[in-house]
Design a protein around this motif. Sequence first.
Motif, PDB file in Angstrom:
ATOM      1  N   SER A  95       0.846  -1.200   0.000  1.00  0.00           N
ATOM      2  CA  SER A  95       0.000   0.000   0.000  1.00  0.00           C
ATOM      3  C   SER A  95       0.878   1.245   0.000  1.00  0.00           C
ATOM      4  CB  SER A  95      -0.887   0.023   1.252  1.00  0.00           C
ATOM      5  OG  SER A  95      -0.078   0.215   2.394  1.00  0.00           O
ATOM      6  N   ALA A  97       0.764   3.827   2.215  1.00  0.00           N
ATOM      7  CA  ALA A  97       1.267   4.157   3.557  1.00  0.00           C
ATOM      8  C   ALA A  97       2.510   3.320   3.858  1.00  0.00           C
ATOM      9  CB  ALA A  97       0.193   3.880   4.599  1.00  0.00           C
ATOM     10  N   GLU A 177       4.988  15.231  -1.865  1.00  0.00           N
ATOM     11  CA  GLU A 177       4.279  14.838  -3.088  1.00  0.00           C
ATOM     12  C   GLU A 177       4.684  15.812  -4.205  1.00  0.00           C
ATOM     13  OE1 GLU A 177      -0.135  14.406  -1.719  1.00  0.00           O
ATOM     14  OE2 GLU A 177       1.038  15.144  -0.036  1.00  0.00           O
TER      15      GLU A 177
HETATM   16  C1  LIG Z   1       0.098  11.038  -1.624  1.00  0.00           C
HETATM   17  C2  LIG Z   1      -0.384   9.835  -0.869  1.00  0.00           C
HETATM   18  N1  LIG Z   1       0.498   9.118  -0.131  1.00  0.00           N
HETATM   19  C3  LIG Z   1       0.112   8.020   0.534  1.00  0.00           C
HETATM   20  C4  LIG Z   1      -1.181   7.577   0.510  1.00  0.00           C
HETATM   21  C5  LIG Z   1      -1.586   6.363   1.294  1.00  0.00           C
HETATM   22  O1  LIG Z   1      -1.846   5.293   0.443  1.00  0.00           O
HETATM   23  P1  LIG Z   1      -2.669   4.020   0.962  1.00  0.00           P
HETATM   24  O2  LIG Z   1      -4.075   4.474   1.198  1.00  0.00           O
HETATM   25  O3  LIG Z   1      -2.533   3.020  -0.152  1.00  0.00           O
HETATM   26  O4  LIG Z   1      -2.007   3.563   2.216  1.00  0.00           O
HETATM   27  C6  LIG Z   1      -2.135   8.284  -0.242  1.00  0.00           C
HETATM   28  C7  LIG Z   1      -3.547   7.852  -0.271  1.00  0.00           C
HETATM   29  O5  LIG Z   1      -4.448   8.569  -0.643  1.00  0.00           O
HETATM   30  C8  LIG Z   1      -1.717   9.443  -0.951  1.00  0.00           C
HETATM   31  O6  LIG Z   1      -2.592  10.168  -1.668  1.00  0.00           O
END
Ligand SMILES: Cc1ncc(COP(=O)(O)O)c(C=O)c1O
Length: 385
Positions: A95, A97, A177
């Motif tokens: 994932s 996170a 980001e």
């Molecule tokens: C920029 C960014 N990083 C990390 C995440 C986390 O991803 P996940 O929900 O797959 O853990 C997200 C989820 O929306 C995200 O937009």
Amino acid sequence: MKLFDVYPLNNITITRADGSYVWDDQGNQYLDMYGGHAVISIGHTHPHWVQRIEDQLKQIAFYSNSVIIPLQQQLAEKLGKLSGKIDYELFLCNSGAEANENALKLASFHTGRKKIIAFKKSFHGRTSLAVAATDNPPIVAPVNETDNIVFLPFNDTASLQEYFEQHGETIAAVITEGIQGVGGINVAADDFLQTIRQLCNQYGAVFIADSVQCGYGRTGKFFAHDHAGVDADIYSMAKGMGNGFPIGGILIAPHIRPKHGMLGTTFGGNHLACAAALAVLEIMEQEDLMQKAAVNGAYMMEQLKTIPEIQNVRGRGWMIGFDVPDTIKELKKVLLSEYKTFTGEAKPNVIRLLPSLALDKNQANDFLYRLREAIQFIQTANPSS
Ligand SMILES: Cc1ncc(COP(=O)(O)O)c(C=O)c1O
């Protein structure tokens, strides 16, 4: 047993999907401008993706990372080719996170330092370090709170420089980001990303490019940070990587060296996930989806800018946001209920468009038509606004 009620739900049950459309259990067709939260990269149920997963399922779905899994190497090679980061190395997880958690941890292992610079309005996920680096106090549990993270203003080169001058020797990583997603589609300025690169070089810190939402071709380049002409030390990825099959990963620059046991996961890089991710890259290449995202996304932005009722159209490729003024604040709801169109949002008043990279110009025009109609619908219902 009931479900733990953490999601505010639309009263819709989706039962089928194809390309950029989904259908509910009543047979209604919806245009998907949301991509299930930026996850659908090559289009729902793409036949090649389905076939590759089916074929793999019949061979083997899972075995642990205690054996050689050639699909992982194939994925690494294909990723190197499409992203242009040929000499980077790949670690797979499940994932976004988790990808960021591993990136931050790796930066700390590598530098032996603890301080992380993150930015206002950032979102990096919900696991402990990732959520600590996320600028949203209500989702940070007391146990996640740490002095190791500092939040600086986004796109503010001067305050970043000043912080490095004072604390440079303690900084393990800067994470950002390329375009803030949850924060409301805020594009990182080229000179901001270039300054991060330069300061990380100067002070020996690790530049982490969170590419979970803005990466994987969505902005017309493989990573949104590529638009600034800089290479990060670690790129985190997930969402579009599996087109809905859960998979995440980090690309790691060659100067960061691994040690056995340093990182690990049970499910990360399993056979089925790798097959799904390979299918995504194959389609991206065959159908030239990055180029299409650049062209069609630019067309959409241009057209959106001609609609006077919406404001501050921004973004890149198929990662677009605009502000919805108070007079038409029901726009997202009306698009869904009356015009059968899914869009994303960012609180308090931003609509986010995160469709499949394969969304074509006809579908873009279809969305623009629905959007204009929805605005008119609201204005007719509230003539005073
Ligand atoms: C920029 C960014 N990083 C990390 C995440 C986390 O991803 P996940 O929900 O797959 O853990 C997200 C989820 O929306 C995200 O937009």
